[in-house]
Write a protein that holds these residues in place. Sequence first.
Motif, PDB file in Angstrom:
ATOM      1  N   VAL A   1       0.839  -1.200   0.000  1.00 18.20           N
ATOM      2  CA  VAL A   1       0.000   0.000   0.000  1.00 18.20           C
ATOM      3  C   VAL A   1       0.874   1.250   0.000  1.00 18.20           C
ATOM      4  O   VAL A   1       0.593   2.222  -0.726  1.00 18.20           O
ATOM      5  CB  VAL A   1      -0.953  -0.005   1.218  1.00 18.20           C
ATOM      6  CG1 VAL A   1      -1.642   1.352   1.373  1.00 18.20           C
ATOM      7  CG2 VAL A   1      -1.990  -1.120   1.076  1.00 18.20           C
ATOM      8  N   TYR A   2       1.944   1.223   0.788  1.00 17.43           N
ATOM      9  CA  TYR A   2       2.854   2.372   0.827  1.00 17.43           C
ATOM     10  C   TYR A   2       3.460   2.631  -0.553  1.00 17.43           C
ATOM     11  O   TYR A   2       3.498   3.776  -1.027  1.00 17.43           O
ATOM     12  CB  TYR A   2       3.968   2.131   1.851  1.00 17.43           C
ATOM     13  CG  TYR A   2       4.969   3.253   1.909  1.00 17.43           C
ATOM     14  CD1 TYR A   2       4.700   4.398   2.643  1.00 17.43           C
ATOM     15  CD2 TYR A   2       6.155   3.193   1.184  1.00 17.43           C
ATOM     16  CE1 TYR A   2       5.593   5.467   2.663  1.00 17.43           C
ATOM     17  CE2 TYR A   2       7.049   4.244   1.200  1.00 17.43           C
ATOM     18  CZ  TYR A   2       6.774   5.378   1.938  1.00 17.43           C
ATOM     19  OH  TYR A   2       7.666   6.419   1.949  1.00 17.43           O
ATOM     20  N   VAL A   3       3.934   1.575  -1.217  1.00 17.38           N
ATOM     21  CA  VAL A   3       4.516   1.726  -2.548  1.00 17.38           C
ATOM     22  C   VAL A   3       3.484   2.293  -3.517  1.00 17.38           C
ATOM     23  O   VAL A   3       3.781   3.195  -4.309  1.00 17.38           O
ATOM     24  CB  VAL A   3       5.064   0.378  -3.068  1.00 17.38           C
ATOM     25  CG1 VAL A   3       5.485   0.494  -4.538  1.00 17.38           C
ATOM     26  CG2 VAL A   3       6.245  -0.092  -2.221  1.00 17.38           C
ATOM     27  N   ALA A   4       2.262   1.799  -3.465  1.00 22.32           N
ATOM     28  CA  ALA A   4       1.212   2.283  -4.358  1.00 22.32           C
ATOM     29  C   ALA A   4       0.966   3.777  -4.163  1.00 22.32           C
ATOM     30  O   ALA A   4       0.812   4.524  -5.137  1.00 22.32           O
ATOM     31  CB  ALA A   4      -0.071   1.489  -4.124  1.00 22.32           C
ATOM     32  N   ARG A   5       0.928   4.201  -2.923  1.00 14.36           N
ATOM     33  CA  ARG A   5       0.730   5.635  -2.650  1.00 14.36           C
ATOM     34  C   ARG A   5       1.906   6.454  -3.169  1.00 14.36           C
ATOM     35  O   ARG A   5       1.719   7.554  -3.727  1.00 14.36           O
ATOM     36  CB  ARG A   5       0.530   5.863  -1.152  1.00 14.36           C
ATOM     37  CG  ARG A   5      -0.833   5.384  -0.658  1.00 14.36           C
ATOM     38  CD  ARG A   5      -0.956   5.444   0.852  1.00 14.36           C
ATOM     39  NE  ARG A   5      -2.304   5.059   1.276  1.00 14.36           N
ATOM     40  CZ  ARG A   5      -2.588   4.559   2.477  1.00 14.36           C
ATOM     41  NH1 ARG A   5      -1.622   4.393   3.385  1.00 14.36           N
ATOM     42  NH2 ARG A   5      -3.834   4.222   2.773  1.00 14.36           N
ATOM     43  N   GLU A   6       3.125   5.940  -3.004  1.00 13.34           N
ATOM     44  CA  GLU A   6       4.301   6.651  -3.498  1.00 13.34           C
ATOM     45  C   GLU A   6       4.296   6.739  -5.023  1.00 13.34           C
ATOM     46  O   GLU A   6       4.865   7.673  -5.595  1.00 13.34           O
ATOM     47  CB  GLU A   6       5.576   5.956  -3.017  1.00 13.34           C
ATOM     48  CG  GLU A   6       5.845   6.111  -1.534  1.00 13.34           C
ATOM     49  CD  GLU A   6       6.022   7.560  -1.129  1.00 13.34           C
ATOM     50  OE1 GLU A   6       7.043   8.164  -1.527  1.00 13.34           O
ATOM     51  OE2 GLU A   6       5.135   8.102  -0.426  1.00 13.34           O
ATOM     52  N   LEU A   7       3.648   5.792  -5.670  1.00 11.25           N
ATOM     53  CA  LEU A   7       3.522   5.823  -7.127  1.00 11.25           C
ATOM     54  C   LEU A   7       2.387   6.729  -7.585  1.00 11.25           C
ATOM     55  O   LEU A   7       2.179   6.904  -8.785  1.00 11.25           O
ATOM     56  CB  LEU A   7       3.297   4.406  -7.658  1.00 11.25           C
ATOM     57  CG  LEU A   7       4.533   3.504  -7.661  1.00 11.25           C
ATOM     58  CD1 LEU A   7       4.133   2.050  -7.883  1.00 11.25           C
ATOM     59  CD2 LEU A   7       5.518   3.954  -8.737  1.00 11.25           C
ATOM     60  N   GLY A   8       1.653   7.287  -6.634  1.00  5.74           N
ATOM     61  CA  GLY A   8       0.594   8.229  -6.970  1.00  5.74           C
ATOM     62  C   GLY A   8      -0.780   7.628  -7.151  1.00  5.74           C
ATOM     63  O   GLY A   8      -1.703   8.299  -7.624  1.00  5.74           O
ATOM     64  N   ALA A   9      -0.941   6.369  -6.765  1.00  5.93           N
ATOM     65  CA  ALA A   9      -2.260   5.745  -6.880  1.00  5.93           C
ATOM     66  C   ALA A   9      -3.234   6.383  -5.898  1.00  5.93           C
ATOM     67  O   ALA A   9      -2.856   6.731  -4.769  1.00  5.93           O
ATOM     68  CB  ALA A   9      -2.144   4.244  -6.615  1.00  5.93           C
TER      69      ALA A   9
END
Length: 289
Positions: A226-234
């Motif tokens: 989830v953290y990675v997804a948010r960092e990717l702008g999702a």
Amino acid sequence: MKTILVTGANGYLASYCRLLNSHNFNWICMTRKDADLSDPASVKKYLETVKFDICFHTAANATTALCEENPEMAHRINVESTQMIIDACKAQNARLIFSGTEQSFNGKVEHGPFREEEPKNAVTVYGQNKAECEGLIESQLTDYVILRYSWMMGLSFPGIKASPNIIANVMNALLHGVPTLFTCNEKRCMTYAKHLAEQFEQITELPTGVYHIAADNDMTTYESAVYVARELGADEEEIKRLILPNHDRYADRFRDYRLDASKAASHGLHFGTFKENVAEVLRDFNWKK
């Protein structure tokens, strides 16, 4: 200049270390074309043809399911061929740098992060193979470095093919719209492979012993995804739809694979935090400023 024989030379970590240290060492690359690890005799035969100061042994069958399905084959590849490498190191008075794994601790009921000296407890064939190799190395060699890796991450680029990892998995889910499960019942350190490659020359000079290669991470694998997804702008709707919690896997027992890397830090090796590593990967590949 020292000569390094690297096994599994086309693999992710081996390729990365060779790329960033191409001028620091003479490299001899051993691949499947040179010797088949499922045939230890062929490994022995090949090793008799090369001279080296250091062996960086990265080759293995690390696919957990395949090892479970064929433990005899896994033992030949992961253990018996490693014994051939140990014998060659003894014969040439060479240092062995061995690739260990976080799976050495996947049977422990205690929570990590685990230090190097803590008793191993592996419940997978692959983890057990690697633990057996460590015992063989420690009982037969006096000049070695055992590196227990956390889950190494990064992205592919020309000449370097990254192994499956959480950043690539999240990207695939978001870019292709494929709902993907991520485990809630485990914690793992996840480390940018570049940091290993950048510090490889220092690693070759470490005192004999076992060292953990890991960035700090307190999140579960699902929380990390989830953290990675948010960092990717999702956005949160995308995350809810595509980054899914897997509550069933390891529902019987929480797995904590985390490694304590403070020993490596005491020797000047630093791997940062998972969040710092993610940010660096995304900057390096122009996914984030």
